[in-house]
Motif scaffolding. Structure first.
Motif, short mmCIF file in Angstrom:
data_model
loop_
_atom_site.label_atom_id
_atom_site.label_comp_id
_atom_site.label_asym_id
_atom_site.label_seq_id
_atom_site.Cartn_x
_atom_site.Cartn_y
_atom_site.Cartn_z
N UNK A 185 -1.92 -2.62 7.45
CA UNK A 185 -2.13 -4.06 7.60
C UNK A 185 -1.59 -4.85 6.41
N UNK A 186 -1.24 -4.17 5.33
CA UNK A 186 -0.74 -4.85 4.13
C UNK A 186 0.73 -5.21 4.29
N UNK A 187 1.20 -6.16 3.49
CA UNK A 187 2.63 -6.47 3.50
C UNK A 187 3.38 -5.41 2.69
N UNK A 188 4.71 -5.45 2.77
CA UNK A 188 5.51 -4.40 2.13
C UNK A 188 5.31 -4.39 0.62
N UNK A 189 5.24 -5.58 0.00
CA UNK A 189 5.10 -5.64 -1.45
C UNK A 189 3.80 -4.95 -1.89
N UNK A 190 2.72 -5.19 -1.17
CA UNK A 190 1.45 -4.56 -1.52
C UNK A 190 1.50 -3.05 -1.31
N UNK A 191 2.11 -2.63 -0.21
CA UNK A 191 2.24 -1.19 0.03
C UNK A 191 3.07 -0.53 -1.08
N UNK A 192 4.11 -1.23 -1.51
CA UNK A 192 4.96 -0.68 -2.56
C UNK A 192 4.21 -0.60 -3.89
N UNK A 193 3.32 -1.55 -4.13
CA UNK A 193 2.48 -1.49 -5.34
C UNK A 193 1.60 -0.25 -5.31
N UNK A 194 1.03 0.06 -4.16
CA UNK A 194 0.19 1.25 -4.02
C UNK A 194 1.02 2.50 -4.32
N UNK A 195 2.23 2.55 -3.76
CA UNK A 195 3.08 3.73 -3.97
C UNK A 195 3.47 3.87 -5.44
N UNK A 196 3.79 2.75 -6.07
CA UNK A 196 4.15 2.79 -7.49
C UNK A 196 2.99 3.30 -8.34
N UNK A 197 1.78 2.84 -8.00
CA UNK A 197 0.60 3.29 -8.73
C UNK A 197 0.38 4.79 -8.55
N UNK A 198 0.59 5.28 -7.35
CA UNK A 198 0.42 6.72 -7.08
C UNK A 198 1.44 7.52 -7.89
N UNK A 201 0.28 7.55 -11.57
CA UNK A 201 -0.89 8.40 -11.77
C UNK A 201 -0.53 9.88 -11.69
N UNK A 202 0.32 10.24 -10.74
CA UNK A 202 0.69 11.65 -10.59
C UNK A 202 1.55 12.12 -11.76
N UNK A 203 2.36 11.21 -12.31
CA UNK A 203 3.26 11.59 -13.40
C UNK A 203 2.49 12.00 -14.65
N UNK A 204 1.30 11.42 -14.85
CA UNK A 204 0.52 11.72 -16.05
C UNK A 204 -0.73 12.54 -15.74
N UNK A 205 -0.69 13.24 -14.61
CA UNK A 205 -1.81 14.13 -14.27
C UNK A 205 -1.24 15.45 -13.76
N UNK A 206 -2.12 16.38 -13.43
CA UNK A 206 -1.69 17.69 -12.94
C UNK A 206 -1.68 17.77 -11.42
N UNK A 207 -1.91 16.65 -10.74
CA UNK A 207 -1.94 16.64 -9.29
C UNK A 207 -0.64 16.08 -8.73
N UNK A 208 -0.33 16.48 -7.50
CA UNK A 208 0.84 15.93 -6.82
C UNK A 208 0.53 14.52 -6.35
N UNK A 209 1.57 13.79 -5.97
CA UNK A 209 1.38 12.42 -5.48
C UNK A 209 0.51 12.41 -4.22
N UNK A 210 0.71 13.40 -3.37
CA UNK A 210 -0.07 13.47 -2.13
C UNK A 210 -1.55 13.68 -2.44
#
Length: 332
Positions: A185-198, A201-210
């Motif tokens: 239901x979100x617009x593309x910009x908001x969805x892209x913000x979520x993906x960027x945040x993921x 977070x994954x880059x500085x942790x031991x978990x995968x993005x999924x």
């Protein structure tokens, strides 16, 4: 591999199926998925470059064959003819050279006949014959034309496809967010913000993005863990997942995934905790410093104390504005 097996014939549907099949074993990262269209374009252009190199070499071989044919047909001396042909024994193994030379020597003259005997002898050394190399050369030309057409159509397709829609259709992270949250239901910009945040977070942790996405969903109350450790959908959705990805509850998610903030993030967060004092104190200090420096400069000019006080009072507002602008530049 996909481009090689399809002879550079690209289909958005087939490409999507291949990516989805690969992700059934190991989900691709967000950045890797975004890079696939560019990688596909690069591979097609590289194949086109190889074809161009092959075409250029073919032209060179034909030119050499024409030069040899001209020399052979122009001489009547058997020794000279043999000397000319012996210099091109290595070229006789090339299908383009051999095919073009056969084409030029088709007039049936005595000189041509001797040259044909030499060429057939060279071909027999490699277990080939005239008919076989002609078929091979024609097959190479035909396949090259087909491949070139496939590449051109593929490049056009890459330009025509909406890769944003394609990406969101193949991304496993987008899929899990759509299924368990109101992500769609979100617009593309908001969805892209979520993906960027993921990604961050994954880059500085031991978990995968999924797994980061799944963890955010779990914390948001959209999913819980059953007895076997599998993620299942629940009916409660008391908090949006965005609160944990880009909102005020992000620290909870960072703690849950073992996120390691960078030094700059640590400094910024410590500064934010100071509240309004973190702005007022530095700006006030910079303003005071500017006033002190200005007062010393005016005193060195020999102005009286009342004059200096008046000048500093007039300069106070511009000094504070300059200090605030400098502070904003440094912290932004």
């Amino acid at each position: 591999t996909y481009v090689a097996h399809s002879d550079s014939s690209v289909s958005a549907t087939m490409f999507k199926s291949i990516v989805q099949g690969f992700q059934s074993v190991e989900p691709l990262k967000i950045g890797e998925l975004w890079a696939l269209p560019s990688l596909l374009r690069f591979v097609l252009i590289e194949n086109l470059r190889r074809l161009a190199v092959r075409v250029n070499r073919t032209r060179q071989m034909r030119q050499i064959a024409n030069d040899v044919a001209d020399k052979v047909l122009a001489t009547d001396d058997s020794a000279d003819r043999q000397s000319i042909l012996s210099n091109f024994s290595a070229h006789a193994q090339d299908t383009t050279f051999a095919t073009q030379l056969l084409y030029r020597l088709r007039d049936g003259s005595q000189n041509a006949g001797k040259a044909l005997e030499w060429l057939e002898g060279e071909l027999e050394k490699t277990g080939s014959d005239a008919e076989e190399i002609i078929i091979s050369e024609h097959h190479t030309l035909s396949s090259g034309n087909v491949t070139t057409g496939n590449i051109i159509r593929g490049l056009r397709l890459i330009n025509d496809v909406d890769w944003t829609v394609w990406f969101e259709g193949v991304s496993r992270i987008d899929t899990v967010l759509r299924e368990r949250t109101d992500f769609a239901a979100l617009d593309f910009f908001s969805r892209d913000q979520y993906r960027t945040a993921i990604e961050e977070l994954a880059r500085r942790s031991n978990l995968s993005e999924y797994r980061v996405a799944e963890k955010a969903i779990e914390l948001a109350g959209h999913a819980a863990s059953d007895g076997d450790g599998d993620v299942v959908l629940t009916g409660s959705a008391h908090t949006d997942v965005g609160f944990f990805l880009v909102g005020p509850r992000r620290l909870e998610l960072e703690k849950a995934i073992g996120y390691r903030p960078t030094i700059s993030q640590t400094v910024k967060r410590a500064f934010r905790k100071t509240g309004w004092l973190g702005i007022v104190v530095p700006v006030f200090a910079l303003t005071a410093l500017l006033l002190v420096l200005s007062g010393n400069a005016l005193a060195n000019l020999g102005l009286s104390v009342p004059s200096i006080v008046l000048m500093l009072a007039l300069f106070a507002v511009p000094a504070s504005e300059g200090a605030l602008a400098f502070f904003n530049t440094v912290v932004s």
